[in-house]
Design a protein around this motif. Structure first.
Motif, short mmCIF file in Angstrom:
data_model
loop_
_atom_site.label_atom_id
_atom_site.label_comp_id
_atom_site.label_asym_id
_atom_site.label_seq_id
_atom_site.Cartn_x
_atom_site.Cartn_y
_atom_site.Cartn_z
N THR A 17 -8.27 -0.73 2.23
CA THR A 17 -7.74 -1.46 1.07
C THR A 17 -8.04 -0.65 -0.19
OG1 THR A 17 -9.80 -2.63 0.61
CG2 THR A 17 -8.28 -3.65 2.22
N ILE A 62 0.64 -3.19 11.99
CA ILE A 62 0.95 -2.81 10.62
C ILE A 62 2.05 -1.75 10.64
CG2 ILE A 62 0.04 -1.75 8.50
CD1 ILE A 62 -2.74 -2.92 9.31
N CYS A 64 4.11 1.10 8.97
CA CYS A 64 4.16 2.11 7.89
C CYS A 64 5.26 3.13 8.18
CB CYS A 64 2.80 2.76 7.68
SG CYS A 64 2.13 3.62 9.11
N SER A 68 9.64 1.20 5.44
CA SER A 68 8.77 0.02 5.31
C SER A 68 8.10 0.03 3.94
CB SER A 68 7.71 0.01 6.41
OG SER A 68 6.74 1.01 6.16
N SER A 69 7.53 -1.11 3.57
CA SER A 69 6.86 -1.20 2.27
C SER A 69 5.60 -0.34 2.20
CB SER A 69 6.52 -2.66 1.95
OG SER A 69 5.61 -3.16 2.90
N LEU A 70 5.04 0.05 3.34
CA LEU A 70 3.82 0.85 3.36
C LEU A 70 4.07 2.33 3.68
CD1 LEU A 70 1.40 -1.62 5.19
CD2 LEU A 70 1.46 -1.07 2.74
N VAL A 109 -3.58 -0.24 2.50
CA VAL A 109 -2.86 -1.50 2.67
C VAL A 109 -3.44 -2.52 1.69
CG1 VAL A 109 -2.36 -1.02 5.10
CG2 VAL A 109 -4.38 -2.38 4.50
N PRO A 110 -2.66 -3.54 1.32
CA PRO A 110 -3.21 -4.58 0.45
C PRO A 110 -4.32 -5.36 1.16
CG PRO A 110 -0.80 -4.71 0.55
CD PRO A 110 -1.24 -3.74 1.61
N THR A 113 -4.05 -7.87 4.48
CA THR A 113 -2.98 -7.47 5.39
C THR A 113 -3.28 -8.00 6.78
OG1 THR A 113 -2.44 -5.48 4.13
CG2 THR A 113 -1.83 -5.48 6.47
N TRP A 127 -13.05 -5.88 8.74
CA TRP A 127 -12.91 -5.09 7.51
C TRP A 127 -14.31 -4.91 6.95
CZ3 TRP A 127 -8.33 -3.03 6.02
CH2 TRP A 127 -7.17 -3.58 6.55
#
Length: 159
Positions: A17, A62, A64, A68-70, A109-110, A113, A127
Protein backbone atom coordinates in the motif's frame (compact mmCIF):
# COMPACT_ATOMS: atom_id res chain seq x y z
CA UNK A 1 0.64 -37.41 -18.16
CA UNK A 2 3.43 -36.07 -15.95
CA UNK A 3 3.61 -32.34 -15.31
CA UNK A 4 6.35 -30.53 -17.23
CA UNK A 5 9.36 -29.41 -15.26
CA UNK A 6 9.28 -25.87 -13.87
CA UNK A 7 11.38 -23.25 -15.63
CA UNK A 8 14.06 -21.99 -13.19
CA UNK A 9 13.16 -18.35 -13.89
CA UNK A 10 10.64 -16.73 -11.58
CA UNK A 11 9.27 -13.48 -10.22
CA UNK A 12 8.84 -12.07 -6.75
CA UNK A 13 6.20 -9.34 -6.51
CA UNK A 14 6.07 -7.23 -3.36
CA UNK A 15 2.46 -6.01 -3.16
CA UNK A 16 2.16 -2.97 -0.93
CA UNK A 17 0.00 0.00 0.00
CA UNK A 18 1.11 3.66 -0.12
CA UNK A 19 1.67 3.40 3.65
CA UNK A 20 4.19 0.56 3.02
CA UNK A 21 2.02 -2.25 4.36
CA UNK A 22 3.05 -5.42 2.55
CA UNK A 23 0.80 -8.33 1.60
CA UNK A 24 2.14 -11.71 2.72
CA UNK A 25 0.48 -14.98 1.81
CA UNK A 26 0.89 -18.31 3.59
CA UNK A 27 1.90 -21.30 1.46
CA UNK A 28 -0.46 -24.28 1.49
CA UNK A 29 2.39 -26.79 1.06
CA UNK A 30 4.63 -25.59 3.90
CA UNK A 31 3.79 -24.87 7.52
CA UNK A 32 4.18 -21.22 8.46
CA UNK A 33 5.93 -20.16 5.23
CA UNK A 34 4.88 -16.57 4.60
CA UNK A 35 5.88 -14.90 1.36
CA UNK A 36 5.09 -12.33 -1.29
CA UNK A 37 3.66 -13.44 -4.63
CA UNK A 38 6.12 -15.71 -6.43
CA UNK A 39 5.97 -17.91 -9.46
CA UNK A 40 7.84 -19.35 -12.38
CA UNK A 41 7.52 -18.56 -16.05
CA UNK A 42 5.03 -20.80 -17.84
CA UNK A 43 7.09 -20.72 -21.04
CA UNK A 44 10.61 -19.56 -21.89
CA UNK A 45 9.43 -16.65 -24.04
CA UNK A 46 7.04 -15.32 -21.38
CA UNK A 47 8.39 -11.97 -20.16
CA UNK A 48 8.99 -11.42 -16.48
CA UNK A 49 6.30 -8.69 -16.52
CA UNK A 50 3.78 -11.14 -18.01
CA UNK A 51 4.73 -13.69 -15.37
CA UNK A 52 4.34 -11.10 -12.61
CA UNK A 53 0.88 -10.02 -13.78
CA UNK A 54 -0.28 -13.63 -14.18
CA UNK A 55 1.03 -14.75 -10.79
CA UNK A 56 -0.44 -11.74 -8.96
CA UNK A 57 -3.87 -12.50 -10.42
CA UNK A 58 -3.64 -16.29 -9.87
CA UNK A 59 -2.47 -16.01 -6.27
CA UNK A 60 -4.38 -12.94 -5.02
CA UNK A 61 -7.12 -12.10 -7.53
CA UNK A 62 -5.59 -8.63 -7.92
CA UNK A 63 -5.67 -7.53 -11.56
CA UNK A 64 -2.68 -5.49 -12.79
CA UNK A 65 -2.93 -6.56 -16.44
CA UNK A 66 -2.64 -3.96 -19.21
CA UNK A 67 -5.82 -1.89 -19.27
CA UNK A 68 -6.62 -2.49 -15.59
CA UNK A 69 -6.70 0.31 -13.03
CA UNK A 70 -3.48 -1.04 -11.45
CA UNK A 71 -1.51 -1.68 -14.65
CA UNK A 72 0.64 1.43 -14.16
CA UNK A 73 1.38 0.44 -10.54
CA UNK A 74 3.45 -2.65 -11.40
CA UNK A 75 7.11 -1.61 -11.34
CA UNK A 76 10.07 -3.67 -12.49
CA UNK A 77 12.80 -3.14 -9.93
CA UNK A 78 15.48 -4.31 -12.40
CA UNK A 79 16.92 -6.64 -9.77
CA UNK A 80 17.50 -10.37 -9.87
CA UNK A 81 18.45 -12.89 -7.25
CA UNK A 82 20.00 -16.24 -8.06
CA UNK A 83 19.51 -18.76 -5.32
CA UNK A 84 19.76 -22.46 -4.66
CA UNK A 85 16.37 -24.17 -4.94
CA UNK A 86 15.16 -25.57 -1.62
CA UNK A 87 15.67 -29.36 -1.57
CA UNK A 88 11.97 -29.97 -0.84
CA UNK A 89 11.08 -28.45 -4.26
CA UNK A 90 13.93 -29.78 -6.45
CA UNK A 91 11.69 -32.55 -7.84
CA UNK A 92 9.69 -29.88 -9.69
CA UNK A 93 12.70 -29.02 -11.87
CA UNK A 94 14.62 -30.97 -14.52
CA UNK A 95 17.38 -33.23 -13.20
CA UNK A 96 20.53 -31.24 -12.48
CA UNK A 97 18.75 -27.89 -12.07
CA UNK A 98 19.87 -26.52 -8.72
CA UNK A 99 19.43 -22.73 -9.03
CA UNK A 100 16.62 -20.33 -9.85
CA UNK A 101 16.79 -16.76 -11.13
CA UNK A 102 14.18 -14.54 -9.46
CA UNK A 103 13.22 -11.14 -10.95
CA UNK A 104 11.79 -8.51 -8.56
CA UNK A 105 8.73 -6.28 -8.96
CA UNK A 106 6.70 -3.99 -6.74
CA UNK A 107 2.95 -3.45 -7.05
CA UNK A 108 1.31 -0.58 -5.20
CA UNK A 109 -2.39 -1.09 -4.42
CA UNK A 110 -4.87 1.03 -2.43
CA UNK A 111 -5.30 0.16 1.25
CA UNK A 112 -8.21 -2.24 1.61
CA UNK A 113 -7.68 -3.92 -1.77
CA UNK A 114 -9.56 -7.24 -1.62
CA UNK A 115 -7.48 -10.41 -1.76
CA UNK A 116 -8.83 -13.69 -3.16
CA UNK A 117 -6.40 -16.54 -2.49
CA UNK A 118 -5.91 -19.58 -4.67
CA UNK A 119 -6.73 -22.26 -2.04
CA UNK A 120 -4.46 -24.93 -3.53
CA UNK A 121 -1.51 -22.53 -3.24
CA UNK A 122 -2.18 -20.37 -0.16
CA UNK A 123 -4.24 -20.64 3.01
CA UNK A 124 -4.07 -17.18 4.59
CA UNK A 125 -2.91 -13.62 4.06
CA UNK A 126 -1.94 -10.63 6.14
CA UNK A 127 -0.97 -7.00 5.60
CA UNK A 128 2.07 -6.00 7.67
CA UNK A 129 4.30 -2.93 7.91
CA UNK A 130 7.23 -3.59 5.56
CA UNK A 131 9.81 -4.12 8.33
CA UNK A 132 7.53 -6.60 10.16
CA UNK A 133 6.77 -8.33 6.84
CA UNK A 134 10.50 -8.75 6.24
CA UNK A 135 10.84 -10.51 9.60
CA UNK A 136 7.93 -12.83 8.78
CA UNK A 137 9.22 -13.96 5.35
CA UNK A 138 10.72 -17.43 5.24
CA UNK A 139 12.88 -16.52 2.23
CA UNK A 140 15.91 -14.27 2.77
CA UNK A 141 15.53 -12.77 -0.73
CA UNK A 142 11.87 -11.95 0.00
CA UNK A 143 12.82 -10.35 3.32
CA UNK A 144 15.46 -8.22 1.58
CA UNK A 145 12.92 -7.15 -1.08
CA UNK A 146 10.52 -5.97 1.63
CA UNK A 147 13.30 -3.91 3.21
CA UNK A 148 14.16 -2.35 -0.19
CA UNK A 149 10.60 -1.11 -0.67
CA UNK A 150 11.09 2.48 0.64
CA UNK A 151 14.11 2.95 -1.64
CA UNK A 152 12.18 1.87 -4.73
CA UNK A 153 9.20 4.04 -3.89
CA UNK A 154 11.53 7.03 -3.53
CA UNK A 155 13.06 6.27 -6.96
CA UNK A 156 9.60 5.99 -8.55
CA UNK A 157 8.50 9.37 -7.19
CA UNK A 158 11.53 11.21 -8.60
CA UNK A 159 11.06 12.87 -12.02
Amino acid sequence: MPRPFKIPQSVLVVIHTPALDVLLIKRADADDFWQSVTGSKDRLNESFAETARREVFEETGIDCAPGSSLAHQLHDWQLENVYEIYPRWLHRYAPGVMHNTEHLFGLQVPAGTPVRLSPHEHTDFQWLPYEVAAEACFSPSNAEACLLLPRFLQKQSQP
